[in-house]
Scaffold this motif. Structure first.
Motif, mmCIF file in Angstrom:
data_model
loop_
_atom_site.group_PDB
_atom_site.id
_atom_site.type_symbol
_atom_site.label_atom_id
_atom_site.label_comp_id
_atom_site.label_asym_id
_atom_site.label_seq_id
_atom_site.Cartn_x
_atom_site.Cartn_y
_atom_site.Cartn_z
ATOM 1 N N PHE A 91 3.729 0.293 2.684
ATOM 2 C CA PHE A 91 3.497 -0.632 3.790
ATOM 3 C C PHE A 91 3.023 -1.952 3.225
ATOM 4 N N ASP A 92 3.624 -3.032 3.698
ATOM 5 C CA ASP A 92 3.241 -4.388 3.310
ATOM 6 C C ASP A 92 2.470 -4.997 4.477
ATOM 7 N N PRO A 93 1.138 -5.087 4.374
ATOM 8 C CA PRO A 93 0.339 -5.596 5.498
ATOM 9 C C PRO A 93 0.663 -7.049 5.867
ATOM 10 N N ALA A 94 1.007 -7.871 4.890
ATOM 11 C CA ALA A 94 1.284 -9.279 5.175
ATOM 12 C C ALA A 94 2.565 -9.438 5.994
ATOM 13 N N ALA A 95 3.591 -8.707 5.633
ATOM 14 C CA ALA A 95 4.878 -8.817 6.323
ATOM 15 C C ALA A 95 5.030 -7.792 7.446
ATOM 16 N N GLN A 96 4.082 -6.848 7.533
ATOM 17 C CA GLN A 96 4.140 -5.777 8.534
ATOM 18 C C GLN A 96 5.471 -5.021 8.446
ATOM 19 N N ARG A 97 5.828 -4.612 7.209
ATOM 20 C CA ARG A 97 7.079 -3.867 7.055
ATOM 21 C C ARG A 97 6.871 -2.622 6.211
ATOM 22 N N ARG A 106 6.048 3.283 -11.893
ATOM 23 C CA ARG A 106 7.013 2.937 -10.844
ATOM 24 C C ARG A 106 6.347 2.181 -9.702
ATOM 25 N N LEU A 107 5.135 2.592 -9.324
ATOM 26 C CA LEU A 107 4.425 1.909 -8.243
ATOM 27 C C LEU A 107 4.047 0.488 -8.654
ATOM 28 N N ALA A 108 3.632 0.313 -9.890
ATOM 29 C CA ALA A 108 3.287 -1.026 -10.376
ATOM 30 C C ALA A 108 4.510 -1.942 -10.338
ATOM 31 N N LYS A 109 5.670 -1.429 -10.721
ATOM 32 C CA LYS A 109 6.902 -2.222 -10.680
ATOM 33 C C LYS A 109 7.281 -2.604 -9.247
ATOM 34 N N ALA A 110 6.856 -1.778 -8.283
ATOM 35 C CA ALA A 110 7.133 -2.042 -6.868
ATOM 36 C C ALA A 110 6.065 -2.942 -6.241
ATOM 37 N N HIS A 111 5.125 -3.447 -7.048
ATOM 38 C CA HIS A 111 4.056 -4.355 -6.595
ATOM 39 C C HIS A 111 3.067 -3.680 -5.648
ATOM 40 N N VAL A 112 2.796 -2.404 -5.901
ATOM 41 C CA VAL A 112 1.792 -1.677 -5.129
ATOM 42 C C VAL A 112 0.407 -2.081 -5.640
ATOM 43 N N ILE A 122 0.885 -1.165 0.000
ATOM 44 C CA ILE A 122 0.000 0.000 0.000
ATOM 45 C C ILE A 122 0.920 1.212 0.000
ATOM 46 N N ALA A 123 0.706 2.136 -0.935
ATOM 47 C CA ALA A 123 1.545 3.331 -1.048
ATOM 48 C C ALA A 123 0.751 4.561 -0.626
ATOM 49 N N VAL A 124 1.374 5.405 0.160
ATOM 50 C CA VAL A 124 0.748 6.651 0.610
ATOM 51 C C VAL A 124 1.639 7.812 0.171
ATOM 52 N N SER A 125 1.058 8.785 -0.530
ATOM 53 C CA SER A 125 1.828 9.967 -0.925
ATOM 54 C C SER A 125 2.176 10.746 0.341
ATOM 55 N N ALA A 126 3.457 11.124 0.462
ATOM 56 C CA ALA A 126 3.917 11.712 1.718
ATOM 57 C C ALA A 126 4.900 12.849 1.481
ATOM 58 N N ARG A 127 5.014 13.702 2.499
ATOM 59 C CA ARG A 127 5.939 14.838 2.446
ATOM 60 C C ARG A 127 7.350 14.452 2.902
#
Length: 113
Positions: free
Chosen positions: A30-36, A59-65, A4-9
């Motif tokens: 954030f990876d909910p399955a691995a909690q990392r 880029r997000l798709a390549k990162a498996h978001v 899960i990707a969140v746009s951040a400052r």
């Protein structure tokens, strides 16, 4: 499940959400399955005259978001997200990345680091 990707400052879970999608400085992941946690710099997109949103989606798709949380998404980026199969939650603002993830059932563990 994926990231899960969140746009951040900034690059931490306690960073304030950046309401911009394509021009956000960072995406905190954030990876909910691995909690990392992880992060992805988006500084290159800030310099683009056009097409920042679709470039970010690639880029997000390549990162498996699989899901994005942000303030607002432009029409080109929305089409790119849909084509990539990435769900989007818009309207996030005034919270930290960690707080925003606490509202998503599959990311409920995001409240602890």
């Amino acid at each position: 499940m994926g990231w899960i990707a969140v746009s951040a400052r900034d690059s931490t879970p306690d960073a304030e959400i950046d309401p911009r999608f394509g021009r956000a400085e960072w995406f905190v992941l954030f990876d909910p399955a691995a909690q990392r946690w992880s992060c992805l710099s988006n500084r290159d997109a800030q310099a683009q005259a056009q097409g920042a949103g679709p470039a970010v989606v690639e880029r997000l798709a390549k990162a498996h978001v699989v899901k994005v949380v942000t303030g607002s998404i432009g029409p080109k980026a929305a089409r790119a997200l849909s084509a990539a199969g990435i769900a989007a939650i818009e309207g996030a603002q005034g919270r930290t990345v960690r707080e925003s993830l606490g509202l998503i059932p599959e990311a409920s563990g995001a409240r602890t680091s």
